[in-house]
Scaffold this motif. Structure first.
Motif, short mmCIF file in Angstrom:
data_model
loop_
_atom_site.label_atom_id
_atom_site.label_comp_id
_atom_site.label_asym_id
_atom_site.label_seq_id
_atom_site.Cartn_x
_atom_site.Cartn_y
_atom_site.Cartn_z
N SER A 138 0.33 -0.98 -0.16
CA SER A 138 0.03 0.21 0.05
C SER A 138 0.85 1.49 0.19
O SER A 138 2.26 1.08 0.31
CB SER A 138 -0.93 0.18 1.00
N PHE A 139 0.55 2.15 -0.52
CA PHE A 139 0.82 3.47 0.05
C PHE A 139 1.14 4.16 1.13
O PHE A 139 0.22 4.53 1.41
CB PHE A 139 0.15 4.46 -1.16
N LEU A 140 2.18 3.30 2.21
CA LEU A 140 1.84 3.60 3.43
C LEU A 140 1.83 5.03 4.05
O LEU A 140 2.56 6.26 2.81
CB LEU A 140 2.93 3.22 4.05
N PRO A 141 1.37 6.12 4.67
CA PRO A 141 0.90 5.22 5.91
C PRO A 141 -0.10 4.66 5.61
O PRO A 141 -1.35 4.56 6.67
CB PRO A 141 1.48 6.26 7.00
N ALA A 142 -0.53 4.89 4.44
CA ALA A 142 -1.98 4.09 4.05
C ALA A 142 -2.45 2.72 4.18
O ALA A 142 -1.14 2.40 3.20
CB ALA A 142 -3.28 4.77 2.50
N PHE A 143 -3.09 2.11 5.05
CA PHE A 143 -3.87 0.84 4.83
C PHE A 143 -2.56 0.05 5.21
O PHE A 143 -1.97 -0.70 5.11
CB PHE A 143 -3.69 -0.11 3.64
N ILE A 144 -1.84 0.88 6.65
CA ILE A 144 -0.58 -0.42 7.48
C ILE A 144 -1.16 -1.40 8.17
O ILE A 144 -2.54 -1.10 8.09
CB ILE A 144 -0.51 0.67 8.53
#
Lengths: 300, 300, 300, 300
Positions: free
Chosen positions: B210-216
């Motif tokens: 995922s595109f951290l910090p989204a969807f850790i």
């Protein structure tokens, strides 16, 4: 400048005076396309663009958008909608006819940072956004000069946490006075109350300065800097009661690196915020967006 | 296939036998570049690439990477490092000389999905990753055939939540046996314990889908689908004790739309996961990355 | 590995045994969508996806693609096509029904560089490309081992400028023997004669290693380097008699900078060549592409 | 608006009054970095940013850019340059000191389309472009109002093929009157004569509305549409005598599809033209660009 824009809008309304759109959401069933396209054909409407989406998930929903040309459309609109009800009932449709000549009336809300507002005004002036920008509302005076130079009324309504209720009362009055169809939050830095949102469901488009759902809430660029991300993003979405949780319309990103501090992220971010918002607004104005279970279907 | 790769590696080691790199982090002060470049010049090292970063934030830190050519480098390495200590002390440097001919020894950890592993093997075979891939460790047997076809030992070490401790003990033994410098988690779907991480600080590179910090955390594509994002991402980072919170090395995204369900996101995501991981690994192998306060400086 | 892929293909053919597609190009006229969708409905075909394009330019052409589900499709195919002729004649249509279960038979042509071939094989193995890869043809022996490990016949047909005619005769025989529907030039570095192309119109997909129409012809990366471009590109197109002038299906780019020499451009270019080709092939296999006046309409 | 911008510029000049830059190109030799960084250190200049590039091709050239802070720089500039000559001679350097407080004086040339001009003015007003925009020159009156609203002199100099010589004479006089350092062609649709270019080598920055070298010359969007490309591009380059053949500074692209006609390409193209030009101008103003054999080295 005003006359320049009016010329664009007038020529568009003339050129597309017979252009209509039909948006439909309903449970998926055989025969929908046949029924609707036959209906349109029988009413003299020639389909010039159509896009469809259906899904096996969530109980099989069906979504379609037609764009059509129909001789003497203005005179036929009422009849068209009246006649369509029968099909709509048969298939339990949510449906809406819209007409290109019937420009949506837009209110732009802005705070201090002007880049998103400027982008919309510039796109409008270039003939890329077909809408009546009826009024700009701001909690600051900064944008007055440029807004008025476009011949658009500018309403300064102070708004802070403490006077939110009375500010929104004034804003709602402005929306009513100007008969507004769409509200665009072009970096408007005040939170809207559930009451305000409830009065304008899916008519409010926001630009959030992060790649949602990363960095929901305040100061996303500072937090992006702290986290050391290598890309920053912007997200345009419909506003719902849940802060930054509404249906996403469009997102984009820009590459950054270790030399960029939080201020650089802000500067680079502006360039995508404006583009992402302008795209989302354009699609909304062209009736290209359907919302289903907090997700958008964008027929672009 | 093995001989093919060996040819690449041998020719690289020969071509760059005199190539060294020097990485430095220290408090910013006048005269650092002058002191270090004069030192290198006096020791017969000709600078072929240099990149510098300094920051006013966080108390003024200074970071620099030199790549140099030095006649008869092998014979001079010890002396070079020994002599450098004086300068290093003067400026309170964290510093490290590395040598291109001294290939890092890599262990790749993989579970069932092979795309990141395959990308690394393919890049390796094409001569794009200069490393000794010494061993592949997996909690499944799936990848054995392809790994062994590259002449790389394959170690099947079952690993689940319940037997984590004994699995890690075996893994640490393998890392020791093979004298490993870098661990690459190429979609290795097991969580590592703090103990394991502590033994390998900043030597473990992960790819998060995922595109951290989204969807850790778990199942990011399903959650991305639920949220209705318009872009999916992948993030390569060093592993620390905080799950998915380590310093980000590289990120990239891919556009998706309403027609893509969670499975489509997974498929499209694979294409960027592999690319993002391969870039991060390449930069690490070339000693282009410095870490400071959970952010990376990537001199690429 | 072969059984693994066969499982994918078999499960796909079973899952989509009732899935058909209809592609239509014709002069634009009122009533086409109504006529066709009513036809499909009356024949028990439920539309699951449709995309339409029409144009005011070039005399008003109309293009549409339907994807439908139809109970017991296999038994109805002949009848469906037979019955459709009447509508097709009415609207002067170019039209084609295709059936998902009827996998296209693919021949991949490759020379020495394997990255595009490997990408196709990998996508195929992952279940992303639904096709029978029936044979790989090469003017070199290099790819034999990997191709045969996938259970695919490998035909080594030497080909140079001097023996072009006899090479093509052999190739045409292979295409016939294997009953090939689509030819993919996965970095096949030989020019095809007009005769060969004429026998396979719009069935040959090429990947050109530049952003066409920039750097048509040989050695595009060297010329891109000489020109000092800041982006390199790749272009997948149908092959016509005019070298690199066929209808473009897909393009993409990658950023480069002054540190990249011609060899670096080649390496970075590989990553987009493979992706661009794989996308184009996927869309072709799914019958998403129509060609009109040397331009493609891609319903993706 | 003018006072707003002046505040940005004044605060920048104050903040960076001690900020200097040194750009060097020379044949590669050992000891350059040591010599120059020692020189800077001895003259009290603390390096805050440095980037280096060297190449084995073309006879081994060496390029470096330093950015430094030096107490009381204004008083030391002459001495600094005088003293540097010795090192410069030793290494046969092309070299240039520049000073941040010494803002470059810019002339913007524009025809009818305002988007690139507006972008530069907006970036300038936001404090992103540190320059004195001294004058805008146009062969049309359209932009006068907006330019003058920024407090910038606007010169209407009619220019057509037939009166090119006298137009350029007037333009050169304006450049002289306003003491111009940089000319930006912000969609200026007239060809410049070799004479004009010769008087301003590498001081003229153009934006070409295609992905060069594709679609050199007139009407690139129409030709891009005819060719059926899937991406459109924009290229900013220094102007030389060869039309659209000067050293490329920056390029970018935007995705298009079969629904976009030539007019849509133009509209979408504007968005990248403006961004690409603004980036190139920014890098030029910050002295980040070196030119070598018709290629740029951009230290960004």
């Amino acid at each position: 400048m005003k006359s320049h824009i009016q010329k664009h809008l007038t020529s568009y309304k003339e050129k597309y005076k017979n252009r209509g759109r039909l948006l439909i959401s309903c449970p998926d069933k055989p025969g929908i396309v046949a029924a609707v396209s036959t209906f349109l054909h029988e009413h003299g409407a020639n389909i010039v663009e159509s896009s469809q989406h259906s899904t096996n998930h969530e109980g099989g929903m069906f979504f379609i958008r037609f764009e059509f040309e129909c001789e003497d459309l203005l005179a036929k609109e009422v009849k068209l909608e009246e006649s369509f009800k029968k099909i709509a009932d048969t298939f339990s449709m949510n449906w809406q006819f819209t007409y290109a000549h019937n420009l949506k009336r837009t209110a732009i809300f802005v705070s201090k940072e002007p880049h998103c507002l400027l982008e919309l005004l510039w796109a409008w002036e270039s003939g890329d956004l077909m809408t009546d920008i009826a009024v700009v509302v701001s909690n600051h005076e900064d944008a007055r000069e440029v807004v008025e130079s476009f011949g658009i009324p500018f309403k300064h309504i102070p708004a802070t946490k403490d006077i939110r209720q009375e500010a929104e009362a004034k804003q709602l009055q402005v929306l009513k006075d100007y008969n507004i169809d769409v509200i665009i939050l072009a970096r408007y830095m005040q939170i809207l109350t559930p009451t305000f949102v409830a009065e304008n469901p899916y008519r409010i488009i926001n630009i959030h300065h992060s790649f949602l759902p990363a960095f929901i809430g305040a100061r996303p660029y500072e937090r992006a800097y702290q986290r050391g991300v290598k890309l920053i993003g912007a997200t345009s979405h419909y506003v719902t009661d849940d802060l930054d949780e509404g249906p996403i319309i469009e997102q984009d990103i820009e590459r950054v690196n270790h030399r960029d501090d939080a201020d650089d992220l802000k500067k680079k971010g502006r360039l995508i915020e404006r583009t992402v918002l302008a795209r989302a607004v354009k699609w909304h104005l062209e009736d290209r967006i359907l919302v289903h279970e907090n997700r958008t279907i964008v027929f672009n």
